[in-house]
Design a protein around this motif. Structure first.
Motif, PDB file in Angstrom:
ATOM      1  N   ASP A 185       6.011  -0.028   6.358  1.00  0.00           N
ATOM      2  CA  ASP A 185       5.099  -1.029   6.900  1.00  0.00           C
ATOM      3  C   ASP A 185       4.454  -1.790   5.744  1.00  0.00           C
ATOM      4  OD1 ASP A 185       3.129   0.674   5.867  1.00  0.00           O
ATOM      5  OD2 ASP A 185       2.727   1.591   7.821  1.00  0.00           O
ATOM      6  N   VAL A 186       3.600  -2.731   6.067  1.00  0.00           N
ATOM      7  CA  VAL A 186       3.028  -3.601   5.038  1.00  0.00           C
ATOM      8  C   VAL A 186       2.195  -2.825   4.031  1.00  0.00           C
ATOM      9  CG1 VAL A 186       1.402  -5.489   4.633  1.00  0.00           C
ATOM     10  CG2 VAL A 186       3.077  -5.670   6.473  1.00  0.00           C
ATOM     11  N   ASP A 187       1.294  -1.988   4.507  1.00  0.00           N
ATOM     12  CA  ASP A 187       0.397  -1.280   3.592  1.00  0.00           C
ATOM     13  C   ASP A 187       1.157  -0.364   2.637  1.00  0.00           C
ATOM     14  OD1 ASP A 187      -1.852  -2.487   4.637  1.00  0.00           O
ATOM     15  OD2 ASP A 187      -2.301  -0.855   6.030  1.00  0.00           O
ATOM     16  N   GLY A 213       1.920  -7.184   9.811  1.00  0.00           N
ATOM     17  CA  GLY A 213       1.997  -8.565   9.334  1.00  0.00           C
ATOM     18  C   GLY A 213       3.363  -8.993   8.837  1.00  0.00           C
ATOM     19  N   GLY A 214       4.290  -8.054   8.682  1.00  0.00           N
ATOM     20  CA  GLY A 214       5.655  -8.415   8.319  1.00  0.00           C
ATOM     21  C   GLY A 214       5.838  -8.735   6.849  1.00  0.00           C
ATOM     22  N   GLY A 215       7.061  -9.186   6.531  1.00  0.00           N
ATOM     23  CA  GLY A 215       7.417  -9.463   5.146  1.00  0.00           C
ATOM     24  C   GLY A 215       6.552 -10.522   4.495  1.00  0.00           C
ATOM     25  N   LEU A 216       6.110 -11.508   5.255  1.00  0.00           N
ATOM     26  CA  LEU A 216       5.260 -12.555   4.685  1.00  0.00           C
ATOM     27  C   LEU A 216       3.964 -11.981   4.130  1.00  0.00           C
ATOM     28  CD1 LEU A 216       5.660 -15.408   7.336  1.00  0.00           C
ATOM     29  CD2 LEU A 216       6.501 -15.421   4.988  1.00  0.00           C
ATOM     30  N   GLU A 217       3.385 -11.008   4.830  1.00  0.00           N
ATOM     31  CA  GLU A 217       2.139 -10.408   4.374  1.00  0.00           C
ATOM     32  C   GLU A 217       2.358  -9.571   3.108  1.00  0.00           C
ATOM     33  OE1 GLU A 217      -1.948  -9.342   4.320  1.00  0.00           O
ATOM     34  OE2 GLU A 217      -0.810 -10.993   5.185  1.00  0.00           O
TER      35      GLU A 217
END
Length: 213
Positions: free
Chosen positions: A35-37, A60-64
């Protein structure tokens, strides 16, 4: 020549395992994240040369992931590796700074080649996706226009919607996304309800009108 150091960021453990099995050896897989974190943490700690980055993930996905890391770790290059080949996903993550975008049906040798080319500074795209990029930057298609109906769908519902609209059976969607058939059925029902559609045929026409498949 120094072995390239790679991180795999994807929310499906089975997919990460499969990618590692295909590429570990020719490159050094130094980290995985779901995941993002966790991606931000492990990439900051290991500083890989190339990150294989899924577009749609919790948090938030790859952009985040890219937003949080690029200023602090400008030397890390990102290669999107996603089941989605929708124009808005491709252009969105390329505009954010990814050096390439390939789909998950890529072979192991092709993926290794893409990793090497991205690490060397090249831009790499699956053939169909290169046309999206050229059209977008030529002004032929307007990616910035976000459809209000599409915004009602979750990231997972968008993935399911695109596969169903392409004619995938529920069993095929489940295999592609590493989820159960029952979960696919639940997502399809939710998509049809949110979009006020009554059949797969209508869903396919809706997706085609928006250049989502």
């Amino acid at each position: 020549m120094t072995t390239l150091r790679v991180a795999i960021v994807d929310d499906h453990a089975m997919f990460r395992t499969g990618v590692r099995a295909e590429i570990d050896g020719p490159v050094d897989v130094v980290a995985e994240a779901e995941d993002v974190d966790s991606a931000v943490t492990v990439i900051a700690a290991t500083q890989p040369d190339v990150v294989l980055l899924d577009v749609h993930m919790p948090g938030g996905g790859g952009l985040e992931v890219m937003r949080r890391l690029q200023a602090r770790h400008p030397g890390t290059k990102f290669l999107a590796l996603s089941v989605s080949d929708a124009a808005e996903d491709v252009i969105g993550i390329i505009r954010a700074g990814a050096r390439g975008y390939v789909t998950k049906n890529i072979s192991g040798p092709e993926l290794l080649d893409a990793i090497g080319r991205v690490a060397a500074g090249d831009a790499v795209f699956s053939p169909r996706l290169a046309g999206f990029v050229l059209d977008a930057f030529a002004g032929t298609i307007e990616i910035a226009q976000v459809d209000e109906d599409l915004d009602r769908l979750t990231e997972r519902e968008r993935e399911v919607m695109r596969l169903i609209a392409r004619g995938y059976a529920y069993k095929e969607v489940a295999k592609e996304l590493f989820i159960s058939i029952k979960t696919v059925e639940t997502h399809v029902s939710s998509v049809l309800r949110k979009l006020q559609l009554s059949s797969r045929h209508e869903l396919t026409r809706w997706a085609n009108d928006r250049r989502l498949i």
